[in-house]
Design a protein around this motif. Structure first.
Motif, mmCIF file in Angstrom:
data_model
loop_
_atom_site.group_PDB
_atom_site.id
_atom_site.type_symbol
_atom_site.label_atom_id
_atom_site.label_comp_id
_atom_site.label_asym_id
_atom_site.label_seq_id
_atom_site.Cartn_x
_atom_site.Cartn_y
_atom_site.Cartn_z
ATOM 1 N N GLU A 1 0.200 7.053 2.049
ATOM 2 C CA GLU A 1 -0.921 7.963 2.259
ATOM 3 C C GLU A 1 -2.253 7.247 2.371
ATOM 4 O O GLU A 1 -3.255 7.865 2.736
ATOM 5 C CB GLU A 1 -1.002 8.980 1.105
ATOM 6 N N GLN A 2 -2.322 5.953 2.045
ATOM 7 C CA GLN A 2 -3.585 5.244 2.031
ATOM 8 C C GLN A 2 -3.561 4.063 2.998
ATOM 9 O O GLN A 2 -2.510 3.496 3.297
ATOM 10 C CB GLN A 2 -3.893 4.731 0.617
ATOM 11 N N ASP A 3 -4.753 3.703 3.494
ATOM 12 C CA ASP A 3 -4.866 2.568 4.400
ATOM 13 C C ASP A 3 -5.172 1.277 3.650
ATOM 14 O O ASP A 3 -4.884 0.192 4.126
ATOM 15 C CB ASP A 3 -5.983 2.818 5.429
ATOM 16 N N GLU A 4 -5.780 1.390 2.462
ATOM 17 C CA GLU A 4 -6.193 0.205 1.712
ATOM 18 C C GLU A 4 -4.986 -0.474 1.080
ATOM 19 O O GLU A 4 -4.167 0.168 0.433
ATOM 20 C CB GLU A 4 -7.197 0.612 0.633
ATOM 21 N N SER A 5 -4.884 -1.777 1.274
ATOM 22 C CA SER A 5 -3.748 -2.536 0.734
ATOM 23 C C SER A 5 -4.168 -3.286 -0.518
ATOM 24 O O SER A 5 -5.346 -3.487 -0.789
ATOM 25 C CB SER A 5 -3.218 -3.510 1.787
ATOM 26 N N ARG A 6 -3.147 -3.695 -1.303
ATOM 27 C CA ARG A 6 -3.371 -4.513 -2.501
ATOM 28 C C ARG A 6 -2.516 -5.768 -2.404
ATOM 29 O O ARG A 6 -1.463 -5.768 -1.813
ATOM 30 C CB ARG A 6 -2.992 -3.721 -3.760
ATOM 31 N N THR B 1 6.986 2.647 -1.396
ATOM 32 C CA THR B 1 5.777 1.846 -1.219
ATOM 33 C C THR B 1 5.945 0.917 -0.006
ATOM 34 O O THR B 1 7.002 0.341 0.207
ATOM 35 C CB THR B 1 5.508 0.999 -2.480
ATOM 36 N N GLN C 1 -0.682 8.486 11.291
ATOM 37 C CA GLN C 1 -1.894 9.150 10.829
ATOM 38 C C GLN C 1 -2.595 9.866 11.972
ATOM 39 O O GLN C 1 -3.122 10.970 11.795
ATOM 40 C CB GLN C 1 -2.828 8.123 10.189
ATOM 41 N N ARG D 1 0.857 -1.187 0.000
ATOM 42 C CA ARG D 1 0.000 0.000 0.000
ATOM 43 C C ARG D 1 0.893 1.237 0.000
ATOM 44 O O ARG D 1 2.100 1.150 0.297
ATOM 45 C CB ARG D 1 -0.928 0.035 1.211
ATOM 46 N N THR D 2 0.328 2.388 -0.337
ATOM 47 C CA THR D 2 1.084 3.634 -0.303
ATOM 48 C C THR D 2 1.044 4.213 1.104
ATOM 49 O O THR D 2 0.118 3.911 1.870
ATOM 50 C CB THR D 2 0.496 4.655 -1.288
#
Length: 267
Positions: free
Chosen positions: A10-15, A36, A182, A7-8
């Motif tokens: 800045e974001q909480d959502e992972s891939r 990343t 965060q 994930r980045t």
């Protein structure tokens, strides 16, 4: 071969999960960078790819080219077709992997690692000073509460609750808990808003300036990825919060913080 979730920052959502070949493809497409984050199952935390040398080497393999230099002076003085002169030192350096591009990446990685280390300890220190700023004006109330066996009554002062929150958050940041960064960004905004209100209420521009510096310093420290931004963030955050704690120690806020009381705990 293990799979990775990414994930980045800045974001909480992972891939994911992605294997090395898929990560390599994403890196070539510009969708994955050394900054990343990937989930390290051993440490049980999100970590930048750049800090895992073995994984980074597989995802971002070096593609270096040997360079040949043409002796322009000889080329201009002769019409004959002569082979270009070879810069032997450059060839040897490139063959050993010692290129300008690699040195640049190495410096960038080192800067990132130092900034990350300073960020964790620096944020912890900022929030310790912030906690002191909140509780030092209430020392007389603490003494009265202890003498009257009403220690719990100190929780009626909102700044005491904020100080406790700051100490817990500072500890998590010092331990490099990723999710705490965060929360610290939101805390930076609270520092800015509350401090500006206190400075305005007291008619003190110095307090307004110091809280602005403290809030900006905390925020920058949570997003900094290089020494160029981490050093000013450290100076602003630590300096601003430490000076506010110094003013609190010298009675600058006496009669103000103790006037803000809630009825949370009955004496």
């Amino acid at each position: 071969m293990p799979d990775y979730y990414i994930r980045t920052p800045e974001q909480d959502e992972s891939r994911g999960p992605f294997d090395i070949s898929k990560l390599l493809t994403l890196a070539e497409a510009g969708q994955v960078s050394p900054n990343t984050l990937y989930y390290d199952e051993n440490k049980e935390e999100w970590t930048p790819l750049a800090l895992n040398e073995e994984l980074a080497a597989q995802v971002f393999p070096e593609r270096e080219k040997l360079t040949l230099r043409v002796d322009e002076a000889k080329k201009n003085t002769s019409n004959a077709r002569t082979p270009p002169a070879l810069d032997v030192e450059s060839m040897l350096a490139a063959a050993e992997g010692d290129t300008a591009e690699k040195r640049k990446l190495s410096r960038k990685k080192k800067s990132f690692e130092i900034a990350a280390n300073i960020s964790s300890s620096g944020l912890g220190l900022m929030l310790v000073f912030s906690a002191l700023f909140m509780v030092l004006p209430l020392v007389p109330q603490f003494q009265a509460a202890f003498s009257e066996n009403g220690v719990a009554s100190i929780l009626n002062y909102p700044t005491v609750l904020i100080a406790i929150f700051d100490l817990i958050l500072g500890l998590l940041l010092y331990l490099s808990v990723t999710e705490a960064f965060q929360v610290a960004r939101g805390r930076a905004m609270l520092t800015l808003g509350f401090g500006l209100y206190v400075g305005w209420a007291l008619g003190d521009p110095l307090i307004m300036g110091l809280t602005a510096a403290a809030g900006i310093g905390i925020f920058l420290a949570t997003i900094s990825q290089s020494l160029n931004t981490m050093i000013p963030a450290f100076i602003l955050g630590v300096g601003g919060n430490a000076y506010l704690a110094y003013l609190a120690l010298n009675g600058r806020f006496d009669g103000f913080f103790d006037s803000i009381v809630m009825n949370i705990v009955n004496s």
